[in-house]
Design a protein around this motif. Structure first.
Motif, short mmCIF file in Angstrom:
data_model
loop_
_atom_site.label_atom_id
_atom_site.label_comp_id
_atom_site.label_asym_id
_atom_site.label_seq_id
_atom_site.Cartn_x
_atom_site.Cartn_y
_atom_site.Cartn_z
N MET C 219 0.83 -1.20 0.00
CA MET C 219 0.00 0.00 0.00
C MET C 219 0.86 1.25 0.00
O MET C 219 0.51 2.26 -0.63
CB MET C 219 -0.92 0.02 1.21
N VAL C 220 1.99 1.22 0.71
CA VAL C 220 2.86 2.40 0.72
C VAL C 220 3.34 2.71 -0.70
O VAL C 220 3.38 3.87 -1.11
CB VAL C 220 4.08 2.16 1.64
N LEU C 221 3.65 1.67 -1.48
CA LEU C 221 4.17 1.88 -2.83
C LEU C 221 3.20 2.70 -3.67
O LEU C 221 3.60 3.59 -4.41
CB LEU C 221 4.43 0.55 -3.53
N ILE C 222 1.90 2.36 -3.58
CA ILE C 222 0.97 3.09 -4.44
C ILE C 222 0.15 4.12 -3.68
O ILE C 222 -0.58 4.90 -4.29
CB ILE C 222 0.03 2.15 -5.22
N GLY C 223 0.23 4.12 -2.35
CA GLY C 223 -0.55 5.10 -1.60
C GLY C 223 0.23 6.36 -1.27
O GLY C 223 -0.33 7.45 -1.23
N PRO C 266 -5.60 5.76 2.05
CA PRO C 266 -4.73 4.60 2.24
C PRO C 266 -3.71 4.80 3.35
O PRO C 266 -3.36 3.85 4.06
CB PRO C 266 -4.05 4.47 0.87
N GLU C 267 -3.26 6.04 3.55
CA GLU C 267 -2.28 6.30 4.61
C GLU C 267 -2.79 5.86 5.96
O GLU C 267 -2.06 5.24 6.75
CB GLU C 267 -1.93 7.79 4.64
N VAL C 268 -4.08 6.14 6.25
CA VAL C 268 -4.53 5.76 7.59
C VAL C 268 -4.64 4.25 7.72
O VAL C 268 -4.46 3.70 8.81
CB VAL C 268 -5.84 6.48 8.00
N TYR C 269 -4.89 3.56 6.62
CA TYR C 269 -4.85 2.10 6.69
C TYR C 269 -3.43 1.59 6.77
O TYR C 269 -3.15 0.60 7.45
CB TYR C 269 -5.59 1.49 5.49
N ILE C 270 -2.51 2.31 6.12
CA ILE C 270 -1.09 1.97 6.25
C ILE C 270 -0.68 2.05 7.72
O ILE C 270 0.12 1.24 8.20
CB ILE C 270 -0.24 2.92 5.38
N LEU C 271 -1.26 3.02 8.44
CA LEU C 271 -0.90 3.15 9.84
C LEU C 271 -1.56 2.10 10.72
O LEU C 271 -0.98 1.64 11.69
CB LEU C 271 -1.29 4.55 10.34
N ILE C 272 -2.80 1.73 10.41
CA ILE C 272 -3.51 0.84 11.31
C ILE C 272 -3.17 -0.62 11.07
O ILE C 272 -3.20 -1.44 12.00
CB ILE C 272 -5.04 1.06 11.24
N ILE C 273 -2.80 -0.97 9.82
CA ILE C 273 -2.56 -2.38 9.53
C ILE C 273 -1.41 -2.97 10.35
O ILE C 273 -1.53 -4.08 10.89
CB ILE C 273 -2.40 -2.60 8.01
N PRO C 274 -0.27 -2.29 10.53
CA PRO C 274 0.74 -2.84 11.44
C PRO C 274 0.20 -3.01 12.86
O PRO C 274 0.62 -3.91 13.58
CB PRO C 274 1.87 -1.82 11.39
#
Lengths: 204, 319, 557
Positions: C219-223, C266-274
């Motif tokens: 997600m980081v790659l495309i978000g 997507p950033e907030v999901y990038i943060l919550i997924i870990p």
């Protein structure tokens, strides 16, 4: 909690990995990831280009000033063929043919850059189109410029490899890494196909 | 200022706000049920399955999963989502795609840093900061349809009791409508951060009876009141560069950067709600706007006391 | 032998000088050290951004307060948001990923150790660039200083006309550079996870943490990159005379919004997924059962990753999109709640029938479940677009996202700290201080963020440096501010615990929690080379198989 018992995870000696256990090459995976990220950046610039088509308040339109760069496009796309052949030669340890094809790749890429420079010169001095002229100028120079920047970086990397190759340092053992670099070059070409279609086909 | 009322979104006075409240009760009920059920299960699990001293060293049955349970707690949420989507889509459409009736009053709202400009194209009125609109009787509706523009950065028009908010975005035309069904003063403020004084870009909407609204609009349509008794103030206005930014209809002042001052005294507040419209506040504002609204775009004009007094008298003549 | 002599007579060992230690840490390419550098860096900025929050809360204690000027307040909320997202949350989560992923997959380091170090230093420098703006942001016109355009930096507020001086440029460049560092770390994590797992660890046997970090990195790659692209466009506008977001030249302010939120959601999901990853490791161990529904957890996470790419304009419900666009984003936003809910149910299913140990990591995990549930439900409320036309841009949404970020992400991080601190340092964190930290923080968190919802319902917009009295907001703001002070005290307790336990904590040993993944098979702290020999695994819980040879997981998977 119970006290952790003495552990003895079964191990295979590092020098004898199970032959069935093969994972992808990390250089290729890393480069693929990088390409994915860069594709996302280009996508945003393409979206901006398409969004602003026809929305300039003033100034020259694409139809007025753009000339389709067929020759230089052919140069760039051919360089993908030559780099592919170069890598194949290297894997089979054909040092001289690798170097020649590699050089040809650089020349073709350099021709493309020359073509871009010519076009920009014409646009700026004959048509007065700059990045600040209007929305078309803004989106055109940034999209084509971003691509040209990537071509430049690629040419620098290719030249480094060429120089190392001339110094005799590029052999079969380096072919995996050179292949990874060629993945980047192919990516740059694919991006040009997209940019070309958007700017010179759809946009006019 | 009249005593401000609570600007609760649950005290609607207009159809869009009311539709939103109805939808919100539905959504709150469903999410409330979900919360109670899941939280109860969590509490139960934490209590019932707490590790006891007697069990030390023994591991419970190692359960890896259950396809049936997974299916169940996938299907149920999907159904809930379908229901919520259906209910919500109806309200979106009802509010956004409502046709404009011929009886509607049209107002163009132009957002500025940090004040509101109001233009009534049908009535030829230009005013600022305090919006007057007629009450809308449900049997013979007279809604107000707002066209939202911006002269500089993004703003947002939010009167919780009348409607959800809609943004004012430069180079974009937005539309919204309200049909307040009772008279009164409704408060709100800019909701999209627009710079230093975003916090004091207040909104005051006065919903008037039909007669009061007609009286108000008639008086707003007039040019500025006669200024023969405040000539020195008017001269100060014209020489101190005020006319570059402000309009006073019937005079040479026709600037568009700042609020229209033709009927300044018809407003209860100045500086878009930042201060009450009294002589003292007017004087203070003219002397140094930053004292009342630091960062507002009106410069301190460095006027002498005599000029200030004259100007205030002139301002107070603009009924 | 000289080495024997050194082992027996400890005083004869030459301890490294401060210079040597500094050199080791600055030049390290070891994933464990880099992970710790990220975490310590993030903790420093957590304190700084927390102080910025306290400044705001003191200013908002009462109506028409004048603790700080509007200019300073506007810088505070901009810097608080920017710092917390880019210089606290991203680095700390990458730090945990860096430390744990190679250990959990039986590898000796990340795929690209030097790139790893480069990414860290890139991110580190960018944080200091952002804060240098307090000194250097005056730029050309003597205006500005720290950026004050909000952490979304909406156009055209960031145009030269409305943001003279260089403050916006500090925001743009700092965030752009840190974004490059994040993308590089994501590349590293993906290559590590795909290419360096130990023998036997198929994708279906790797710990959930690894699956979730893989998803997050993709997600980081495309978000993240859309924001980088938009920032390049903004720099072109400000320095090359381009018109991407120049509304006077026909440019579009909403285009920036779309680009920003295509990153921002997507950033907030990038943060919550870990954080989901931490929960998926901790809850099983302290419930003494394997994670319920491992394949579904993987599937739900991948589903979330895809769907979350399609919801971004729910941050833009008020900008005047037509009813079809609003309906589309309403549907996708509601839909993303389904896989998210499924994860909550699976954690519940993990606890169900278990033997729950209420150690500090589990306390934070249980609080996470309650709080994340509530945060998700307020999210569903705002997914209903007309309701969002009232709630958006108000303190309701501020309450919602702090519920996710503090009540969800920060609580999960605390759980992760208490769980893995013993592995990193070889010492246990104090349980008593941990319980004090937990209860104080829960108290402060709820005192602040529960009433905050009501301020929004009563019409209080966000990003205002002061408010009118008599709107019903006064008492609420006072209570909210008091809760913030309580949270500050709780953080202090946490920091004291971290420091004291480093020297005084009980020795941890290899596996203090009786856990099941590979990191618990090495010493605490792990040796530099991680594993004496690369292990081979046959199930998702290799240590369970070891401890229960009569009943190994490999029989059931």
């Amino acid at each position: 909690m119970t006290a952790a018992p003495a552990l003895s995870i079964p191990v295979t000696p590092a020098s004898d990995p199970s032959p069935a256990w093969r994972l992808p090459d990390r250089g290729k995976v890393g480069m693929m990831c990088f390409i994915i990220a860069e594709s996302a950046i280009f996508t945003i610039f393409v979206v901006a280009y398409l969004f602003y088509l026809g929305k300039s308040l003033t100034g020259p339109t694409p139809r007025d000033v753009l000339e389709t760069p067929i020759f230089y496009t052919v140069c760039l796309l051919s360089s993908s063929v030559t780099i592919h052949l170069a890598v194949k030669r290297l894997t089979r340890d054909g040092s001289l043919s690798f170097l020649l094809l590699w050089l040809l790749t650089i020349v073709l890429g350099g021709l493309f850059m020359y073509g871009t420079a010519q076009e920009w010169r014409r646009l700026i001095y004959e048509h007065g189109l700059t990045i600040s002229t209007n929305l078309f100028g803004t989106t055109y120079y940034s999209l084509v410029g971003l691509h040209a920047f990537h071509v430049t970086v690629g040419l620098v990397m290719l030249t480094v490899v060429l120089l190392l190759g001339l110094a005799g340092r590029i052999r079969v053992a380096q072919s995996a890494r050179v292949d990874v670099l060629s993945m980047y070059w192919h990516f740059v070409d694919v991006v040009w196909v997209v940019v070309f279609t958007v700017v010179y086909v759809i946009g006019r | 200022m009249t005593t401000p009322a609570l600007t609760s979104i649950f005290a609607p006075a207009s159809t869009p706000a009311k539709s939103i409240v109805d939808l919100s009760f539905f959504v709150l009920t469903i999410t409330g049920i979900i919360f109670v059920v899941v939280a109860a299960l969590l509490v139960y699990a934490v209590v019932k399955f707490r590790g006891r001293a007697a069990d030390a060293g023994k591991e419970p049955p190692q359960v890896y999963g259950s396809t049936q349970i997974e299916v169940a707690w996938t299907v149920v949420p999907i159904l809930v989502v379908v229901i919520l989507v259906a209910a919500t889509a109806r309200v979106i459409h009802a509010i956004q795609d409502a046709p404009q009736p011929p009886s509607a009053l049209e107002v163009t709202v132009i957002g500025h840093q940090f004040w509101w400009e109001y233009r009534y194209p049908q009535l030829g009125i230009v005013t600022a900061n305090e919006l007057h609109i007629p009450v809308s009787d449900p049997t013979r509706p007279r809604p107000t349809f707002l066209t939202l523009l911006s002269a500089d950065t993004d703003h947002s028009f939010w009167i919780p009791q009348l409607s959800g908010k809609t943004d004012l975005i430069p180079n974009r035309i937005n539309r919204m409508w309200i049909d307040p069904q009772r008279t009164g003063l409704f408060l709100g403020q800019c909701a999209q951060y627009c710079g230093t004084q975003h916090a004091k870009m207040l909104l005051r909407v006065s919903v008037d009876s039909a007669e009061d609204f007609d009286a108000w609009s008639t008086s707003q349509q007039q040019a500025a009141a006669d200024s023969s008794t405040v000539v020195d103030g008017r001269r100060a206005f014209e020489t101190a560069a005020c006319i570059n930014c402000h309009t006073i209809r019937g005079t040479v002042a026709n600037g568009r950067f700042g609020p229209d001052l033709t009927h300044l005294m018809s407003r209860a507040t100045i500086a878009s709600g930042a201060a009450e419209n009294t002589a003292e506040n007017l004087r203070s504002w003219l002397q140094d706007p930053d004292a009342i609204k630091p960062g507002s775009l009106m410069p301190a004009m460095k006027l002498s006391d005599a000029e200030l007094d004259a100007l205030v008298r002139y301002m107070q003549s603009l009924r | 032998m000289a080495s024997d002599a050194m082992a027996i007579h400890g005083a004869q060992i030459d301890r490294p000088t401060w210079g040597e230690t500094l050199h080791v840490w600055v030049t390290t390419v070891d994933h464990k050290r880099i992970g710790l550098l990220y975490i310590l860096y993030a903790l420093l900025f957590l304190v700084i951004a927390g102080i910025e929050a306290l400044v705001m809360r003191i200013q908002l204690l009462s109506a028409h307060n004048d603790f700080v000027s509007p200019q300073v307040f506007n810088q505070m909320f901009t810097m608080h948001g920017t710092t917390m997202i880019f210089f606290v949350a991203m680095p700390i989560l990458f730090g945990f990923g860096n430390y744990l992923v190679p250990l959990m997959i039986g590898a000796r380091d990340m795929a690209f150790p030097r790139l790893n170090a480069f990414s860290f230093w890139l991110s580190a420098v960018s944080g200091f660039v952002l804060y240098f703006s307090f000194l250097g942001g005056s730029g050309l016109y003597g205006a500005g200083s720290a950026p004050d355009v909000g952490w979304w930096a909406y156009a055209p507020l960031t145009a030269r006309a409305f943001s003279p001086g260089s403050s916006s440029d500090y925001w743009t460049i700092a965030v752009l550079v840190s974004g490059l560092g994040s993308v590089a770390t994501a590349v590293n994590l993906i290559a590590t996870i795909l290419c360096m797992r130990c023998p036997g660890m198929t994708l279906g046997r790797m710990p959930l943490l690894t699956w979730l970090y893989l998803t997050m990195s993709l997600m980081v790659l495309i978000g993240l990159t859309p924001l980088s692209a938009a920032q390049l466009m903004l720099l072109a506008d400000r320095y090359l005379g381009a018109h991407f977001f120049d509304t006077q030249a026909g440019g579009s302010a909403t285009l920036w919004m779309h680009f920003f939120w295509i990153f921002g959601h997507p950033e907030v999901y990038i943060l919550i997924i870990p954080c989901f990853a931490f929960m998926s490791e901790i809850i099983p161990v302290f419930s003494r059962k394997p994670i319920f529904g491992y394949p579904v957890m993987v599937g739900a996470t991948v589903c979330i990753a895809f769907v979350s790419m399609s919801v971004w304009a729910h941050h833009m419900f008020t900008i005047g999109m037509n009813s079809y666009a609003n309906t589309f984003f309403m549907i996708t936003t509601m839909a993303v709640g389904v896989p998210t809910g499924i994860k909550i149910f699976n954690w519940l299913g993990t606890m169900w029938g278990g033997r729950i140990q209420f150690k500090t990591p589990m306390l934070f995990a249980i609080a996470f479940l309650f709080q994340f549930l509530i945060a998700g439900l307020t999210g569903i409320m705002m997914a209903a677009a007309p309701f969002d036309w009232q709630l958006s841009l108000s303190y309701f949404v501020v309450a919602h996202f702090h519920y996710v970020i503090v009540g969800g992400i920060l609580f999960a991080l605390f759980a992760a700290f208490y769980y893995w601190y013993p592995k990193v340092t070889g010492r246990m964190l104090s349980e008593r201080l941990g319980q004090l930290h937990f209860w104080l923080f829960v108290l402060g968190f709820h005192i602040t963020f529960d009433p905050m919802h009501f301020a929004g319902l009563l019409g209080m917009p966000r990003r205002i440096y002061t408010y009118e009295p008599g709107r019903g907001w006064d008492a609420i703001n006072l209570i909210v501010s008091i809760g913030a002070l309580i949270q500050a005290v709780a953080i202090l307790v946490f920091v004291v615990n971290l420091i004291l336990s480093y020297w005084k904590g009980a020795r941890a040993g290899k596996d203090p929690w009786d856990a099941w993944t590979l990191e618990w098979s090495v010493s605490s702290p792990p040796p530099a080379y991680n594993f004496a020999s690369i292990p081979t695994v046959a199930s998702r819980r290799p240590l369970w198989d070891e401890k229960h040879p009569d009943d190994p997981d490999s029989r059931y998977e």
